[in-house]
Design a protein around this motif. Sequence first.
Motif, PDB file in Angstrom:
ATOM      1  N   GLN A 158      54.825 -20.144  11.002  1.00 43.00           N
ATOM      2  CA  GLN A 158      55.050 -21.034  12.134  1.00 43.00           C
ATOM      3  C   GLN A 158      56.466 -21.595  12.023  1.00 43.00           C
ATOM      4  OE1 GLN A 158      52.917 -24.747  12.167  1.00 43.00           O
ATOM      5  NE2 GLN A 158      53.456 -25.257  10.072  1.00 43.00           N
ATOM      6  N   PRO A 159      56.998 -22.170  13.103  1.00 44.33           N
ATOM      7  CA  PRO A 159      58.313 -22.801  13.014  1.00 44.33           C
ATOM      8  C   PRO A 159      58.274 -23.995  12.062  1.00 44.33           C
ATOM      9  CG  PRO A 159      57.589 -22.566  15.300  1.00 44.33           C
ATOM     10  CD  PRO A 159      56.417 -22.276  14.442  1.00 44.33           C
ATOM     11  N   GLY A 160      59.412 -24.256  11.422  1.00 47.09           N
ATOM     12  CA  GLY A 160      59.548 -25.459  10.613  1.00 47.09           C
ATOM     13  C   GLY A 160      60.216 -26.560  11.421  1.00 47.09           C
ATOM     14  N   ASP A 161      60.610 -27.613  10.732  1.00 48.80           N
ATOM     15  CA  ASP A 161      61.227 -28.757  11.405  1.00 48.80           C
ATOM     16  C   ASP A 161      62.492 -28.357  12.161  1.00 48.80           C
ATOM     17  OD1 ASP A 161      61.444 -31.855  11.619  1.00 48.80           O
ATOM     18  OD2 ASP A 161      63.401 -31.241  10.879  1.00 48.80           O
ATOM     19  N   GLN A 162      63.382 -27.617  11.506  1.00 50.94           N
ATOM     20  CA  GLN A 162      64.644 -27.241  12.143  1.00 50.94           C
ATOM     21  C   GLN A 162      64.428 -26.214  13.252  1.00 50.94           C
ATOM     22  OE1 GLN A 162      68.022 -26.499   9.540  1.00 50.94           O
ATOM     23  NE2 GLN A 162      67.091 -27.728   7.909  1.00 50.94           N
ATOM     24  N   GLU A 163      63.493 -25.306  13.053  1.00 47.23           N
ATOM     25  CA  GLU A 163      63.180 -24.319  14.087  1.00 47.23           C
ATOM     26  C   GLU A 163      62.606 -25.005  15.332  1.00 47.23           C
ATOM     27  OE1 GLU A 163      63.344 -22.169  10.251  1.00 47.23           O
ATOM     28  OE2 GLU A 163      62.360 -23.996  10.911  1.00 47.23           O
ATOM     29  N   ASP A 164      61.775 -26.016  15.110  1.00 45.45           N
ATOM     30  CA  ASP A 164      61.184 -26.763  16.220  1.00 45.45           C
ATOM     31  C   ASP A 164      62.267 -27.444  17.064  1.00 45.45           C
ATOM     32  OD1 ASP A 164      58.856 -28.332  17.528  1.00 45.45           O
ATOM     33  OD2 ASP A 164      60.131 -29.926  16.737  1.00 45.45           O
ATOM     34  N   LEU A 165      63.284 -27.969  16.416  1.00 48.15           N
ATOM     35  CA  LEU A 165      64.361 -28.648  17.137  1.00 48.15           C
ATOM     36  C   LEU A 165      65.300 -27.663  17.818  1.00 48.15           C
ATOM     37  CD1 LEU A 165      65.182 -31.399  14.469  1.00 48.15           C
ATOM     38  CD2 LEU A 165      63.897 -31.682  16.601  1.00 48.15           C
ATOM     39  N   ALA A 166      65.545 -26.525  17.148  1.00 50.84           N
ATOM     40  CA  ALA A 166      66.498 -25.539  17.683  1.00 50.84           C
ATOM     41  C   ALA A 166      65.858 -24.594  18.682  1.00 50.84           C
ATOM     42  CB  ALA A 166      67.121 -24.740  16.537  1.00 50.84           C
ATOM     43  N   GLY A 167      64.534 -24.400  18.602  1.00 54.35           N
ATOM     44  CA  GLY A 167      63.865 -23.445  19.482  1.00 54.35           C
ATOM     45  C   GLY A 167      64.081 -22.012  19.067  1.00 54.35           C
ATOM     46  N   LEU A 168      64.439 -21.778  17.796  1.00 53.98           N
ATOM     47  CA  LEU A 168      64.702 -20.437  17.277  1.00 53.98           C
ATOM     48  C   LEU A 168      63.995 -20.273  15.936  1.00 53.98           C
ATOM     49  CD1 LEU A 168      68.540 -20.226  17.966  1.00 53.98           C
ATOM     50  CD2 LEU A 168      66.756 -18.940  19.172  1.00 53.98           C
ATOM     51  N   PRO A 169      63.490 -19.074  15.631  1.00 51.70           N
ATOM     52  CA  PRO A 169      62.794 -18.866  14.356  1.00 51.70           C
ATOM     53  C   PRO A 169      63.771 -18.654  13.203  1.00 51.70           C
ATOM     54  CG  PRO A 169      62.774 -16.836  15.623  1.00 51.70           C
ATOM     55  CD  PRO A 169      63.435 -17.881  16.493  1.00 51.70           C
ATOM     56  N   PHE A 170      63.366 -19.106  12.020  1.00 51.07           N
ATOM     57  CA  PHE A 170      64.088 -18.834  10.772  1.00 51.07           C
ATOM     58  C   PHE A 170      65.560 -19.278  10.811  1.00 51.07           C
ATOM     59  CE2 PHE A 170      60.507 -15.846  10.674  1.00 51.07           C
ATOM     60  CZ  PHE A 170      59.954 -16.168   9.437  1.00 51.07           C
ATOM     61  N   VAL A 171      65.793 -20.533  11.148  1.00 51.66           N
ATOM     62  CA  VAL A 171      67.152 -21.074  11.109  1.00 51.66           C
ATOM     63  C   VAL A 171      67.284 -22.169  10.052  1.00 51.66           C
ATOM     64  CG1 VAL A 171      67.656 -20.538  13.518  1.00 51.66           C
ATOM     65  CG2 VAL A 171      66.627 -22.746  12.946  1.00 51.66           C
ATOM     66  N   PRO A 181      66.008 -23.682   5.924  1.00 50.79           N
ATOM     67  CA  PRO A 181      66.170 -23.180   4.548  1.00 50.79           C
ATOM     68  C   PRO A 181      65.450 -21.858   4.306  1.00 50.79           C
ATOM     69  CG  PRO A 181      65.690 -25.529   4.547  1.00 50.79           C
ATOM     70  CD  PRO A 181      65.526 -25.074   5.970  1.00 50.79           C
ATOM     71  N   ALA A 182      64.221 -21.697   4.850  1.00 51.25           N
ATOM     72  CA  ALA A 182      63.496 -20.429   4.678  1.00 51.25           C
ATOM     73  C   ALA A 182      64.238 -19.294   5.364  1.00 51.25           C
ATOM     74  CB  ALA A 182      62.077 -20.548   5.240  1.00 51.25           C
ATOM     75  N   GLY A 183      64.859 -19.581   6.512  1.00 50.37           N
ATOM     76  CA  GLY A 183      65.633 -18.563   7.216  1.00 50.37           C
ATOM     77  C   GLY A 183      66.858 -18.128   6.434  1.00 50.37           C
ATOM     78  N   LYS A 184      67.495 -19.072   5.768  1.00 50.43           N
ATOM     79  CA  LYS A 184      68.668 -18.726   4.949  1.00 50.43           C
ATOM     80  C   LYS A 184      68.265 -17.848   3.777  1.00 50.43           C
ATOM     81  CE  LYS A 184      71.524 -22.730   6.152  1.00 50.43           C
ATOM     82  NZ  LYS A 184      70.711 -23.106   7.318  1.00 50.43           N
ATOM     83  N   LEU A 185      67.117 -18.148   3.151  1.00 49.81           N
ATOM     84  CA  LEU A 185      66.656 -17.288   2.060  1.00 49.81           C
ATOM     85  C   LEU A 185      66.283 -15.912   2.590  1.00 49.81           C
ATOM     86  CD1 LEU A 185      64.683 -18.210  -1.016  1.00 49.81           C
ATOM     87  CD2 LEU A 185      63.810 -16.300   0.324  1.00 49.81           C
TER      88      LEU A 185
END
Length: 321
Positions: free
Chosen positions: A163-176, A178-182
């Motif tokens: 599911q989206p995380g906190d930052q994804e929820d705000l940006a509206g994009l998946p994996f942006v 810390p998990a997205g960076k990894l």
Amino acid sequence: MAQHFSHRMGKSSWMIGTPKGSAIWDGTGLHFGPPVARVDDIADSGEALWLAYYRSIFNPARLNTGAMEMHMPVRYWKNLPEGKLIPELVSRAGTGGQRVGQAKEVDVRKGKTIDIAPADAQPQRDAPTDLDQCRRCDLWSMATQGVPGVGPDHATIMLVGEQPGDQEDLAGLPFVGPAGKLLDDVMQQAGVDRDTVYLTNAVKHFKWEPRGKRRLHKTPGQREISACHYWLEHEIAAIRPKVLVALGSTALKSIMQSSKVTLNSMLGNPVQHDGQWVVATYHPAYVLRAPDEQLKAAAFADMVKALQTAERLIAGDARHH
């Protein structure tokens, strides 16, 4: 009397047994047979269910023993399956049961287990065309916005997270976050270009619980996973990837449409499901939360291996065609 019941209850098989004779309806015709001396002589697999039903609908608040005895004299109660229940039910009604009605009787019923697939037990939900209008579960009310997948229209690999995380929820994009960076590091080491894969999640709204001023991730429930599979199905149908990479247990359960499948059983074991290969590996958030460096390194290496496996499956499919 038997003729009457054959017209009124013709869709069910039944038997009337008396000391003078018996009548049996088998669904197509009426047959008359020998007398039945005792009720116990009749094998009735539904009797336990009938007794549970009778007990549950017996309402002590509306008990009228005079009316009961008028319609069926007490001397005949011994011939009724429910007859053995009546004295106890009447007694309990007289010692306070009338104040609570049938509530206690209903509460103690253990019920009967019905073998049904989880998907068939789900409630009917709407079929929205826009993610931000989705009300198939309650997560929309907690989230800033729905987070759809992104990537090429005909990507051969689809990565599915939880599911989206906190930052994804705000940006509206998946994996942006810390998990997205990894995940970027994993793809780089595996030789996979992020711009060539489709990134999405099994659940499209951020599920969280407050912790001070922070919003902490909360794992989606099976009901939410099932509700949101509607969107994942649409993405898979539109993109038509050759390989689905499940990042974590939630994504795997959604893809396989099974709450019983486990991540450990599928690590390193690609399977075909509904026309696509499914490769299972860890979610990048699991790597970030690993308690020691050895576990972190092993999980990271497994993710790299999973993406390389996905590439090999695509290459092998291309050679086959």
